[in-house]
Write a protein that holds these residues in place. Structure first.
Motif, short mmCIF file in Angstrom:
data_model
loop_
_atom_site.label_atom_id
_atom_site.label_comp_id
_atom_site.label_asym_id
_atom_site.label_seq_id
_atom_site.Cartn_x
_atom_site.Cartn_y
_atom_site.Cartn_z
N SER A 42 0.82 -1.22 0.00
CA SER A 42 0.00 0.00 0.00
C SER A 42 0.85 1.27 0.00
O SER A 42 0.37 2.34 -0.34
N PHE A 43 2.14 1.15 0.36
CA PHE A 43 3.03 2.32 0.34
C PHE A 43 3.44 2.69 -1.09
O PHE A 43 3.90 3.80 -1.35
N GLN A 44 3.30 1.74 -1.99
CA GLN A 44 3.59 1.94 -3.42
C GLN A 44 4.98 2.52 -3.68
O GLN A 44 5.14 3.46 -4.46
N ILE A 45 5.97 1.96 -3.00
CA ILE A 45 7.34 2.43 -3.28
C ILE A 45 8.28 1.28 -3.66
O ILE A 45 9.34 1.52 -4.19
N LEU A 46 7.86 0.05 -3.37
CA LEU A 46 8.76 -1.07 -3.64
C LEU A 46 8.23 -1.94 -4.78
O LEU A 46 7.01 -2.09 -4.94
N PRO A 47 9.14 -2.51 -5.57
CA PRO A 47 8.68 -3.44 -6.62
C PRO A 47 8.14 -4.74 -6.02
O PRO A 47 8.53 -5.11 -4.90
N ASP A 48 7.25 -5.40 -6.74
CA ASP A 48 6.62 -6.64 -6.24
C ASP A 48 7.65 -7.70 -5.84
O ASP A 48 7.40 -8.49 -4.94
N ALA A 87 13.60 5.24 11.10
CA ALA A 87 13.86 6.29 10.11
C ALA A 87 13.25 5.90 8.76
O ALA A 87 12.60 6.71 8.10
N VAL A 88 13.44 4.64 8.37
CA VAL A 88 12.89 4.15 7.09
C VAL A 88 11.36 4.21 7.11
O VAL A 88 10.72 4.66 6.16
N PHE A 89 10.76 3.77 8.24
CA PHE A 89 9.30 3.78 8.36
C PHE A 89 8.77 5.23 8.26
O PHE A 89 7.75 5.48 7.61
N ALA A 90 9.49 6.17 8.90
CA ALA A 90 9.05 7.58 8.89
C ALA A 90 9.05 8.12 7.46
O ALA A 90 8.09 8.78 7.04
N VAL A 91 10.12 7.83 6.71
CA VAL A 91 10.21 8.30 5.33
C VAL A 91 9.07 7.70 4.50
O VAL A 91 8.39 8.39 3.74
N ALA A 92 8.83 6.39 4.69
CA ALA A 92 7.78 5.70 3.93
C ALA A 92 6.40 6.29 4.24
O ALA A 92 5.60 6.54 3.34
N LEU A 93 6.14 6.53 5.53
CA LEU A 93 4.83 7.10 5.93
C LEU A 93 4.68 8.53 5.41
O LEU A 93 3.61 8.89 4.90
#
Lengths: 148, 209
Positions: A42-48, A87-93
């Protein structure tokens, strides 16, 4: 004040709390990795091709880091892991909020996706990051003058 | 103690510089030296975590495949496995539901036992609490869950069915509604407010722990 904030015994409680939070967060994801994979998607940033790898590997990593922090075994290593993860979660959110996506962060298993819940997740994540940074920095407290 | 750390401890303190003030609290020399070590150990920790994760995944009844498939694609595959009738069902019920129903309409529907209500959220959330009398039809395990109700459902493909999920923002109920329609069910509605609206109104709940 700084003596109090950097006192090793004062730091034990937040360290154990952060550890417990990560063990719980990892546990809820480990129970339902399929749901967690949907949350990552749902974050739509990573490839499948990378989503399921993360969905299977990230929960045990969180549990391990959480356990190490809570038990105090190599806690600075676990602390750095928690810092990187938060930090990664914050950027993703943040990118999800900026793009107006309906994100179910899946931070503690599945919830109700809504902009409000994403803002709450981001706030909670930043709080965890700040607390972890404080504990990590406290691990490198300078010695007082005259102290060997 | 290494020479560098010893030197850092004896560096003169400049009171008007905030950086120096911070240096009095945190030994940055020691910190930077250890960050590299901790990063390497973090890498080992992550490798162990991912190793455990892959092993656990292989031991599951239904392990996650290596490449992710979206909810929509999984649902399409599940629907394709379940045989859909070639002919559209004839309306056997006098109740024709709109595409979406309100909370009042749903309450009336349940009270008068006009048809079946399905919860499209995960099985775990369903067990924690759901609308009384609703059946679990989670999107994540649609094929297996559908088979549980197949006999009852296929008796009348025009019977009224209502699907809900968490709230107005979740897409699960829409996806399950679409799948049921593809399987030949002509009278499927969504309760858009979902579990959140039901709870907010303090209505009775049912749970299966």
């Amino acid at each position: 004040m700084k003596d109090f904030l950097f006192n090793r015994w004062v730091l034990v409680v937040p360290r154990m709390l952060i550890g417990a939070v990560f063990v719980y967060a990892g546990g809820t994801k480990l129970i339902d990795p399929g749901q967690f994979a949907d949350n990552i998607a749902s974050f739509q940033i990573l490839p499948d091709s990378t989503i399921n790898v993360l969905a299977t590997g990230l929960p045990p990593t969180e549990i391990l880091a959480g356990l190490m922090m809570a038990l105090g075994w190599r806690h600075l290593t676990a602390n750095l892991t928690v810092l990187i993860l938060t930090a990664v979660f914050a950027v993703a959110l943040a990118q999800g909020l900026a793009r107006g996506l309906q994100i179910d962060c899946g931070c503690f298993g599945s919830g109700n996706p809504s902009p409000t819940s994403t803002w709450i997740s981001l706030g909670r994540d930043i709080l965890l990051f700040a607390a972890s940074l404080w504990i990590y920095l406290a691990g490198f407290r300078s010695k007082k003058e005259g102290q060997n | 103690m290494p020479i560098l750390e010893e030197l850092a401890d004896h560096l003169p303190l400049v009171r008007d510089s905030s950086r120096k003030k911070l240096n009095r609290v945190v030994n940055f020399r020691s910190l930077w030296k250890n960050v590299a070590k901790h990063s390497f150990q973090t890498l080992i920790l992550a490798t162990a975590g991912f190793g455990v994760g892959f092993t656990v995944n292989q031991l599951r009844d239904k392990p996650l495949p290596l490449v992710y498939e979206s909810k929509e694609l999984r649902l399409e595959k599940a629907v394709a496995h379940l045989a859909a009738p070639k002919q559209q069902p004839k309306a056997t019920s006098d109740i024709l539901l709109p595409q979406r129903v309100t909370l009042e309409q749903l309450q009336q529907f349940i009270k008068e036992k006009r048809g079946l209500v399905f919860d499209a959220r995960s099985g775990r959330l369903y067990r924690f609490g759901h609308i009384p009398g609703a059946f679990s039809l989670p999107l994540a395990d649609f094929e297996n869950a559908y088979k549980r109700y197949q006999t009852e459902l296929e008796r009348d493909r025009a019977q009224p069915l209502i699907v809900y999920c968490s709230n107005a923002h979740c897409a699960y109920s829409t996806l399950v509604q679409k799948s049921l329609q593809e399987l030949g069910y002509s009278n499927v509605a969504i309760f858009a407010g979902g579990w959140s609206e039901w709870q907010e109104n303090g209505l009775p709940e049912e749970s299966k722990q």
